[in-house]
Design a protein around this motif. Structure first.
Motif, PDB file in Angstrom:
ATOM      1  N   CYS A  12     -92.067 -82.369   5.202  1.00 27.26           N
ATOM      2  CA  CYS A  12     -91.124 -83.190   4.435  1.00 27.26           C
ATOM      3  C   CYS A  12     -91.857 -84.378   3.806  1.00 27.26           C
ATOM      4  O   CYS A  12     -91.615 -84.719   2.647  1.00 27.26           O
ATOM      5  N   TRP A  15     -93.949 -83.230   0.849  1.00 29.54           N
ATOM      6  CA  TRP A  15     -93.131 -82.858  -0.300  1.00 29.54           C
ATOM      7  C   TRP A  15     -92.313 -84.033  -0.841  1.00 29.54           C
ATOM      8  O   TRP A  15     -91.505 -83.854  -1.739  1.00 29.54           O
ATOM      9  N   VAL A  17     -89.831 -85.555   0.529  1.00 29.16           N
ATOM     10  CA  VAL A  17     -88.412 -85.366   0.821  1.00 29.16           C
ATOM     11  C   VAL A  17     -87.846 -86.688   1.325  1.00 29.16           C
ATOM     12  O   VAL A  17     -88.471 -87.383   2.125  1.00 29.16           O
ATOM     13  N   VAL A  51     -89.508 -74.777   0.243  1.00 29.43           N
ATOM     14  CA  VAL A  51     -88.582 -75.333  -0.737  1.00 29.43           C
ATOM     15  C   VAL A  51     -88.216 -74.195  -1.666  1.00 29.43           C
ATOM     16  O   VAL A  51     -89.088 -73.446  -2.124  1.00 29.43           O
ATOM     17  N   THR A  58     -81.559 -77.091  -5.224  1.00 27.42           N
ATOM     18  CA  THR A  58     -82.845 -76.999  -4.540  1.00 27.42           C
ATOM     19  C   THR A  58     -82.632 -77.318  -3.070  1.00 27.42           C
ATOM     20  O   THR A  58     -81.939 -78.266  -2.720  1.00 27.42           O
ATOM     21  N   VAL A  60     -84.398 -77.230   1.135  1.00 22.97           N
ATOM     22  CA  VAL A  60     -85.430 -76.968   2.125  1.00 22.97           C
ATOM     23  C   VAL A  60     -84.843 -75.870   3.001  1.00 22.97           C
ATOM     24  O   VAL A  60     -83.766 -76.036   3.580  1.00 22.97           O
ATOM     25  N   GLN A 114     -80.280 -74.180   5.387  1.00 21.42           N
ATOM     26  CA  GLN A 114     -80.762 -74.798   4.157  1.00 21.42           C
ATOM     27  C   GLN A 114     -80.161 -76.181   4.014  1.00 21.42           C
ATOM     28  O   GLN A 114     -78.970 -76.366   4.234  1.00 21.42           O
ATOM     29  N   LEU A 119     -86.225 -83.313  -5.184  1.00 18.92           N
ATOM     30  CA  LEU A 119     -87.656 -83.609  -5.131  1.00 18.92           C
ATOM     31  C   LEU A 119     -88.096 -84.322  -6.399  1.00 18.92           C
ATOM     32  O   LEU A 119     -87.587 -84.025  -7.483  1.00 18.92           O
TER      33      LEU A 119
END
Length: 134
Positions: A12, A15, A17, A51, A58, A60, A114, A119
């Motif tokens: 995370c 990315w 997040v 992702v 979108t 995760v 999910q 992002l």
């Protein structure tokens, strides 16, 4: 479980997040991994996190796959407050945009969830290799 939580936190962060979404992902991973450990009879499990584009935006996507077969059919008890089982799955449902459980071809069980995420626009994140848990 702590290794699985660290795996999720690390990716995370890589990315970018949002911290709140990362916290949700860690809670979900803990619940999925705990269920795999408790119900499958398998001494270990694998965590996969990617992702992905989904129907609801979108996300995760988190999967926990074990090598055992959960002994009973997966049914979440009614939320009556008295039942000692199923509370962890209700936590997953509360945090996740979508979630589910399925048996794998090699006699394992895969639980997934999910979490919606936004992002920053700086290219696609690198996809990690699965982390072994247990």
């Amino acid at each position: 479980m702590s290794q699985a939580r660290r795996f999720v936190a690390l990716h995370c962060a890589r990315w970018d997040v949002d911290a709140n979404v990362a916290d949700d992902a860690r809670v979900i991973t803990t619940e999925l991994a705990s269920n795999a450990h408790e119900h499958s009879g398998s001494p270990d499990f694998t965590v996969l996190m990617v992702v992905a584009a989904a129907l609801h935006g979108t996300v995760v996507h988190i999967e926990v796959t074990d090598r055992g077969r959960w002994p009973e059919a997966f049914v979440v008890p009614a939320p009556d407050g008295l039942c000692e089982r199923g509370r962890g799955w209700r936590v997953v449902e509360g945090y996740a945009a979508a979630c589910g459980v399925a048996h794998t071809r090699d006699r394992g069980t895969r639980a997934w969830a999910q979490v919606r995420v936004h992002l920053p626009r700086r290219g696609a994140p690198r996809l990690p290799l699965p982390a072994d848990g247990g």
